[in-house]
Design an enzyme around this catalytic site. Structure first.
Site, PDB file in Angstrom:
ATOM      1  N   ASP A  11       6.477  29.819  65.858  1.00 47.13           N
ATOM      2  CA  ASP A  11       5.133  30.045  65.326  1.00 47.13           C
ATOM      3  C   ASP A  11       4.790  28.886  64.392  1.00 47.13           C
ATOM      4  O   ASP A  11       5.565  28.531  63.502  1.00 47.13           O
ATOM      5  CB  ASP A  11       5.111  31.378  64.549  1.00 47.13           C
ATOM      6  CG  ASP A  11       3.714  31.747  64.100  1.00 47.13           C
ATOM      7  OD1 ASP A  11       3.135  32.671  64.686  1.00 47.13           O
ATOM      8  OD2 ASP A  11       3.199  31.113  63.162  1.00 47.13           O
ATOM      9  N   ASP A 106      -0.758  29.668  68.598  1.00 48.21           N
ATOM     10  CA  ASP A 106       0.298  29.001  67.817  1.00 48.21           C
ATOM     11  C   ASP A 106       1.657  29.671  67.926  1.00 48.21           C
ATOM     12  O   ASP A 106       2.552  29.350  67.153  1.00 48.21           O
ATOM     13  CB  ASP A 106      -0.122  28.862  66.349  1.00 48.21           C
ATOM     14  CG  ASP A 106       0.208  30.078  65.495  1.00 48.21           C
ATOM     15  OD1 ASP A 106       0.150  31.200  66.021  1.00 48.21           O
ATOM     16  OD2 ASP A 106       0.549  29.879  64.325  1.00 48.21           O
ATOM     17  N   GLU A 107       1.821  30.564  68.873  1.00 52.25           N
ATOM     18  CA  GLU A 107       3.027  31.390  68.853  1.00 52.25           C
ATOM     19  C   GLU A 107       3.512  31.741  70.256  1.00 52.25           C
ATOM     20  O   GLU A 107       2.706  32.049  71.118  1.00 52.25           O
ATOM     21  CB  GLU A 107       2.665  32.674  68.098  1.00 52.25           C
ATOM     22  CG  GLU A 107       3.744  33.691  68.028  1.00 52.25           C
ATOM     23  CD  GLU A 107       3.274  34.957  67.299  1.00 52.25           C
ATOM     24  OE1 GLU A 107       2.172  34.958  66.709  1.00 52.25           O
ATOM     25  OE2 GLU A 107       4.019  35.946  67.339  1.00 52.25           O
TER      26      GLU A 107
HETATM   27  N1  DCP Z   1      -6.071  33.536  62.853  1.00 49.15           N
HETATM   28  C1  DCP Z   1      -7.379  34.034  62.756  1.00 49.15           C
HETATM   29  N2  DCP Z   1      -7.599  35.295  62.266  1.00 49.15           N
HETATM   30  C2  DCP Z   1      -6.556  36.061  61.853  1.00 49.15           C
HETATM   31  C3  DCP Z   1      -5.228  35.581  61.953  1.00 49.15           C
HETATM   32  C4  DCP Z   1      -5.024  34.300  62.451  1.00 49.15           C
HETATM   33  O1  DCP Z   1      -8.325  33.327  63.128  1.00 49.15           O
HETATM   34  N3  DCP Z   1      -6.790  37.289  61.368  1.00 49.15           N
HETATM   35  C5  DCP Z   1      -5.853  32.167  63.351  1.00 49.15           C
HETATM   36  C6  DCP Z   1      -5.711  31.175  62.198  1.00 49.15           C
HETATM   37  C7  DCP Z   1      -4.253  30.893  62.109  1.00 49.15           C
HETATM   38  C8  DCP Z   1      -3.802  31.062  63.546  1.00 49.15           C
HETATM   39  O2  DCP Z   1      -4.650  32.065  64.103  1.00 49.15           O
HETATM   40  O3  DCP Z   1      -3.992  29.594  61.610  1.00 49.15           O
HETATM   41  C9  DCP Z   1      -2.347  31.473  63.663  1.00 49.15           C
HETATM   42  O4  DCP Z   1      -2.134  32.710  63.040  1.00 49.15           O
HETATM   43  P1  DCP Z   1      -0.802  33.060  62.273  1.00 49.15           P
HETATM   44  O5  DCP Z   1      -0.795  34.539  62.070  1.00 49.15           O
HETATM   45  O6  DCP Z   1       0.362  32.447  62.961  1.00 49.15           O
HETATM   46  O7  DCP Z   1      -1.003  32.431  60.826  1.00 49.15           O
HETATM   47  P2  DCP Z   1      -0.848  30.931  60.359  1.00 49.15           P
HETATM   48  O8  DCP Z   1      -0.273  30.065  61.413  1.00 49.15           O
HETATM   49  O9  DCP Z   1      -2.140  30.484  59.787  1.00 49.15           O
HETATM   50  O10 DCP Z   1       0.179  31.061  59.138  1.00 49.15           O
HETATM   51  P3  DCP Z   1       1.756  31.331  59.208  1.00 49.15           P
HETATM   52  O11 DCP Z   1       2.384  30.119  58.587  1.00 49.15           O
HETATM   53  O12 DCP Z   1       1.961  32.544  58.356  1.00 49.15           O
HETATM   54  O13 DCP Z   1       2.135  31.539  60.632  1.00 49.15           O
HETATM   55 MG    MG Z   2       1.391  30.653  62.492  1.00 55.08          MG
HETATM   56 MG    MG Z   3       0.929  33.051  64.950  1.00 52.77          MG
END
Ligand code: DCP
Ligand code: MG
Ligand code: MG
Length: 354
Positions: A11, A106-107
């Site tokens: 991720d 991203d995952e």
């Molecule tokens: N995303 C979004 N709305 C949400 C959750 C996520 O638009 N409610 C988008 C923005 C994030 C991306 O999806 O950057 C990936 O989600 P992640 O849950 O993997 O969160 P992040 O990558 O931002 O942070 P982390 O480092 O905790 O994985």
């Molecule tokens: Mg992420």
């Molecule tokens: Mg993610």
């Protein structure tokens, strides 16, 4: 005996925000939030780790984030950049195996049980993948390695960001015993609250519950919960081609209530879906659907049988459902369901290939 699997969960770290920092390195020392910049109605997609120290989180209304962190730098999302980075990381995953299950941009989970590269060491594969991601995109990812999906995901989240952690069959029982139950993917806010009232806080607490007791409170989810509490998870990594459906949704910057704006959103999301569908061109579509979430957080999905991915049909579905509700919309999603039988899909497609 069942072969012990090797699963990697990857991720990206603060994905959208990290891409923005890469584009503008001066942002690296500032708290940033990516999402709706309107302080009245915007919602944040994500925030970098500096902003998270103030309590800023994904899906938080922008005004609340500013309250928590008055210096927050707000950035409008650049979806094209995120999609490009996403395509690159999935390309890297496929350099190791086709057993890749994408969860979001991203995952993904990778099943590398039979991969011969890196001396068949899943940990070395994960390390190499992280390095390749950094080299080709300039971004860091966190990876978890274990013998099932549950533990691989727990491992990747444990030391975020830029983490690599392996949970082996030997150290799993000790590792999970004191973990909070909401580390289980699927135990959301509601289930977590309910567990708290029952005195279940950790995996250890969950292990002590009888299956009978869990069934009383959590119904058919009880068996999975009981297994998860002991670090057991039989779920397979589902390859792309085994997908049952594919969808794309978007939380809107501002709630919208007029048909012209809705049409243009559907056209946009439909375009994005079209490029994602290219990878699945061998699959036969069974039905299409539109999902709408309204300003009062109620949601509705409308589905219709269809063999193709026709924009007009989506527009029609959306109008039909909207006219029944007539409330501002905060999220629009479009999707397709695939015919489950892959053989059937291929046969149907033959005439087109001829
Ligand atoms: N995303 C979004 N709305 C949400 C959750 C996520 O638009 N409610 C988008 C923005 C994030 C991306 O999806 O950057 C990936 O989600 P992640 O849950 O993997 O969160 P992040 O990558 O931002 O942070 P982390 O480092 O905790 O994985
Ligand atoms: Mg992420
Ligand atoms: Mg993610």
């Amino acid at each position: 005996m069942e072969k012990i699997k090797k699963i990697i969960h990857i991720d990206m770290d603060y994905f959208y925000a990290q891409v923005e920092e890469r584009e503008r390195p001066e942002l690296k020392t500032m708290p940033i939030g990516v999402g709706g910049t309107s302080s009245r109605r915007g919602i944040l997609c994500t925030a970098n780790y500096i902003a998270r120290r103030y309590g800023v989180r994904s899906a938080m209304p922008t005004f609340k984030a500013i309250e928590l962190c008055p210096d927050l730098v707000l950035i409008k999302p650049n979806f094209k950049l995120y999609k490009e980075a996403s395509e690159e990381i999935f390309k890297i995953f496929h350099e190791y195996t086709d057993r890749v299950e994408g969860i979001s941009l991203d995952e993904a989970y990778l099943d590398v049980t039979d991969v011969k590269l890196c001396s068949n060491s899943a940990t070395l594969i994960a390390k190499e993948i992280k390095e390749k991601i950094y080299k080709r995109t300039g971004l860091t990812a966190s990876a978890g390695v274990s013998y099932n999906k549950l533990l691989a995901k727990i491992a990747s989240e444990y030391n975020k960001p830029n983490a690599l952690l392996t949970i082996t069959p030997q150290n799993a029982p000790g590792f999970i015993y004191n973990l909070p139950v909401n580390s289980i993917n699927g135990v959301g806010k509601k289930t977590n609250e309910k567990m708290k009232t029952l005195g279940i806080h950790t995996f250890g607490d969950l292990q002590k519950q009888s299956l009978h007791e869990l069934e009383y409170h959590f119904g058919s989810y009880a068996i999975s919960l009981k297994n998860y509490s002991m670090g057991i998870d039989h779920r397979e990594v589902r390859k792309e081609r085994e997908r049952k459906s594919l969808s794309c949704e978007r939380t809107l910057m501002d709630n919208i209530g007029d048909i012209v704006q809705m049409n243009s959103q559907i056209i946009d999301i439909h375009e994005e879906m079209k490029s994602r569908l290219e990878k699945h061109s061998h699959r036969q579509i069974k039905s299409i659907f539109v999902k709408l979430k309204f300003s009062d957080f109620t949601q509705t999905t409308i589905e219709t049988q269809s063999y193709d991915f026709d924009l007009e049909k989506y527009l029609h579905l959306m109008r039909e459902r909207y006219s029944e509700h007539l409330r501002p919309i905060r999220l629009i999603g479009v999707g397709v369901k695939f015919h489950p039988d892959i053989q059937f899909s291929r046969q149907l497609y033959l005439p087109c290939c001829a």
